[in-house]
Motif scaffolding. Structure first.
Motif, short mmCIF file in Angstrom:
data_model
loop_
_atom_site.label_atom_id
_atom_site.label_comp_id
_atom_site.label_asym_id
_atom_site.label_seq_id
_atom_site.Cartn_x
_atom_site.Cartn_y
_atom_site.Cartn_z
N ALA A 7 0.79 -1.53 -0.02
CA ALA A 7 0.61 0.08 0.12
C ALA A 7 0.76 1.31 -0.01
N GLY A 8 1.81 1.23 0.41
CA GLY A 8 3.18 2.37 -0.10
C GLY A 8 4.04 2.61 -0.51
N ILE A 9 4.02 1.74 -2.01
CA ILE A 9 4.86 1.83 -2.41
C ILE A 9 4.75 3.16 -3.47
N ASP A 10 3.35 3.85 -3.55
CA ASP A 10 3.63 5.10 -4.21
C ASP A 10 3.84 6.01 -3.14
N GLU A 11 4.27 5.94 -2.47
CA GLU A 11 4.14 7.43 -1.39
C GLU A 11 5.67 8.13 -2.07
N PRO A 12 5.82 9.01 -1.87
CA PRO A 12 6.22 10.38 -1.84
C PRO A 12 7.66 9.37 -1.43
N SER A 22 8.66 6.47 -0.77
CA SER A 22 9.22 5.67 -1.28
C SER A 22 9.59 5.48 -2.24
N THR A 23 9.43 6.52 -3.21
CA THR A 23 10.28 6.16 -4.79
C THR A 23 11.30 6.91 -4.67
N THR A 35 11.59 1.31 4.78
CA THR A 35 11.39 2.96 4.60
C THR A 35 9.68 2.76 3.90
N THR A 36 9.66 2.47 2.71
CA THR A 36 7.59 1.83 1.99
C THR A 36 6.75 1.27 3.36
N SER A 37 7.22 0.59 3.64
CA SER A 37 6.38 -0.06 4.94
C SER A 37 5.92 0.46 6.18
N HIS A 38 7.13 1.87 6.17
CA HIS A 38 6.33 2.61 7.11
C HIS A 38 6.15 3.95 6.81
N ALA A 39 6.09 4.10 5.19
CA ALA A 39 5.48 5.01 5.08
C ALA A 39 3.84 5.72 5.02
N LEU A 40 3.53 4.74 4.96
CA LEU A 40 1.72 5.89 5.86
C LEU A 40 1.82 4.87 6.61
N ASP A 41 2.75 5.04 7.62
CA ASP A 41 2.60 4.67 9.78
C ASP A 41 1.76 3.79 10.10
N TYR A 42 2.00 3.09 9.31
CA TYR A 42 -0.10 1.94 9.57
C TYR A 42 0.53 0.76 9.58
N ASP A 43 1.12 0.87 9.74
CA ASP A 43 2.31 -1.09 10.44
C ASP A 43 2.16 -1.50 11.88
N ASP A 44 2.69 -2.17 12.90
CA ASP A 44 1.75 -2.47 14.15
C ASP A 44 3.29 -2.14 15.22
#
Length: 419
Positions: free
Chosen positions: A44-49, A51-52, A87-96
């Motif tokens: 879900a975080g792939i397209d966050e700035p 991450s890119t 970085t990508t998996s924490h980009a949305l701050d939606y992880d555990d």
């Protein structure tokens, strides 16, 4: 045995050493759910700035095609892959989040472990063992560092996370106890990350940075690189310089490998600041039990630990980011039938939804330090004169079955497919 030796003993000896106990099956079940959750938030975080930017930098640098990353079919060196995926998996701050040390464990440990597992072509069971080891080390070290470490400005995801990532990588590289001690010593001089960077791209970068630090420390030590084997606890070592609580510096982590704590990890089930989650859960329980709608609300009072008032008490958010940090806004979402697990709920358009204004204005937030920072108590006064109360504590574990249902539902929303 000092602290570093205890960590190295656990990394090398799990699960056959006499000082190491078998983890409860429930912990393994929750670890598997965290792997799914990590994967879903990463995609879900792939397209966050952020991450890119990090991914394009890593792809431009190139190198050996060892490990895969979110957002591309190209493979890159293991250290770079850990950086990108963390970085990508924490980009949305939606992880555990693990409240034992108030840090994000999975985005660091799984990112490091996956990168090295692919490099080593390790089995799935070897990967999961390493992930469990790294997660336990991360949580125990974070607890050992204590709140003074965080209050001094250090971000536990980056600091304690570096040691967890190092432990996982060492296990996958089948390193000796001596090599592992040198890797931990090198990690001690690399681990950093400042809370002053919160609100910028540097916060998700911290997770990737910690994962990459752990991979690099382990790979170098495996080649014979030497560092202080007591770099964590020695004079002017990590604990001294990074404000560990003085009373804790004599603790040798004797419970590591005996008492497994990762099972207490909290999966984010709402796409907003974790400080709001207990109040959202309590309000949802009242809404469901009494079939409440926005029109039924006379006023709402939310009681929460005072530490959260500095973080997530934006009275009337005007932007998508601000909406993730507002008790009043989240209460309005609950009673206006918005899906709090959906990323699209937290948008500027939602902030401008006039249907939410009434409930927002009727919501009061009160500091209550008798509550732990995992809990919230709410009172809802209805238009027909009833006063309804509910309490919710995130520290009270959901059953594995219930947690699985909710993590699967969240992953389905993020991936756009029912699970």
């Amino acid at each position: 045995m000092n602290l570093s030796e205890r960590i190295a003993e656990f990394v090398v000896g799990y699960p056959h050493d006499n000082a190491v106990a078998e983890p409860p099956p429930e912990v393994i079940d929750i670890l598997k759910l965290s792997l799914l959750d990590w994967w879903a938030v990463g995609i879900a975080g792939i397209d966050e700035p952020v991450s890119t930017i990090v991914r394009s930098q890593a792809l431009d640098e190139g190198g050996k095609a060892d490990s895969s990353v979110f957002g591309t079919d190209q493979r890159i060196p293991a250290k770079a892959a850990a950086l990108v995926n963390g970085t990508t998996s924490h980009a949305l701050d939606y992880d555990d989040t693990h409240f034992l040390h108030v840090g994000h464990t999975s985005v660091v440990v799984f990112s490091a472990a996956k990168a090295v597992a692919e490099l080593q072509r390790a089995s799935g069971s070897h990967f999961m063992q390493a992930a469990l080891i790294g997660s336990e080390v991360c949580c125990h070290v974070g607890q050992w560092l204590g709140r003074s470490h965080y209050q001094a400005g250090f971000h536990q995801t980056a600091t304690a996370g570096t040691f967890g990532a190092t432990a996982a990588a060492c296990r996958l590289l089948d390193m000796t106890q001596e090599q592992t001690l040198h890797a931990l010593g090198l990690a001690a001089t690399r681990a950093s990350g400042l809370t002053s960077q919160f609100g910028t791209m540097s916060k998700p970068y911290h997770a990737g940075m910690a994962a990459a630090n752990g991979v690099e420390a382990a790979l170098l030590a495996a080649r014979g690189f030497s560092a202080r084997p007591d770099g964590i606890e020695c004079l002017r070592g990590f604990a001294d310089t990074h404000h560990a609580e003085p009373a804790r510096t004599e603790i040798n982590l004797s419970s590591l490998g005996q008492h497994y704590v990762f099972g207490d990890v909290q999966h984010k089930l709402h796409a907003c600041c974790h400080g709001l989650h207990a109040s959202i859960e309590a309000l949802q329980l009242l809404k469901e039990e009494y079939a409440l709608s926005a029109d039924d609300i006379a006023d709402i009072t939310i009681h929460t630990n005072s530490r959260w008032l500095k973080v997530c008490n934006v009275p009337k958010p005007a932007t998508a980011l601000e909406s993730k940090f507002s008790y009043r806004h989240s209460s309005a979402l609950v009673f206006s039938d918005y899906d709090s697990s959906a990323l699209s709920t937290y948008s500027k358009a939602c902030c401008c939804d006039q249907r939410l204004d009434r409930v927002r204005e009727l919501t009061n937030v009160i500091a209550d330090d008798s509550l732990p920072d995992t809990a919230s108590s709410v009172e809802v006064r209805t238009s027909d004169g009833r006063t309804l109360k509910q309490h919710y504590d995130l520290a009270d574990r959901l059953s594995v079955v219930r947690r699985q249902q909710r993590v699967l539902a969240k992953a389905g929303v993020l991936l756009g497919v029912p699970l």
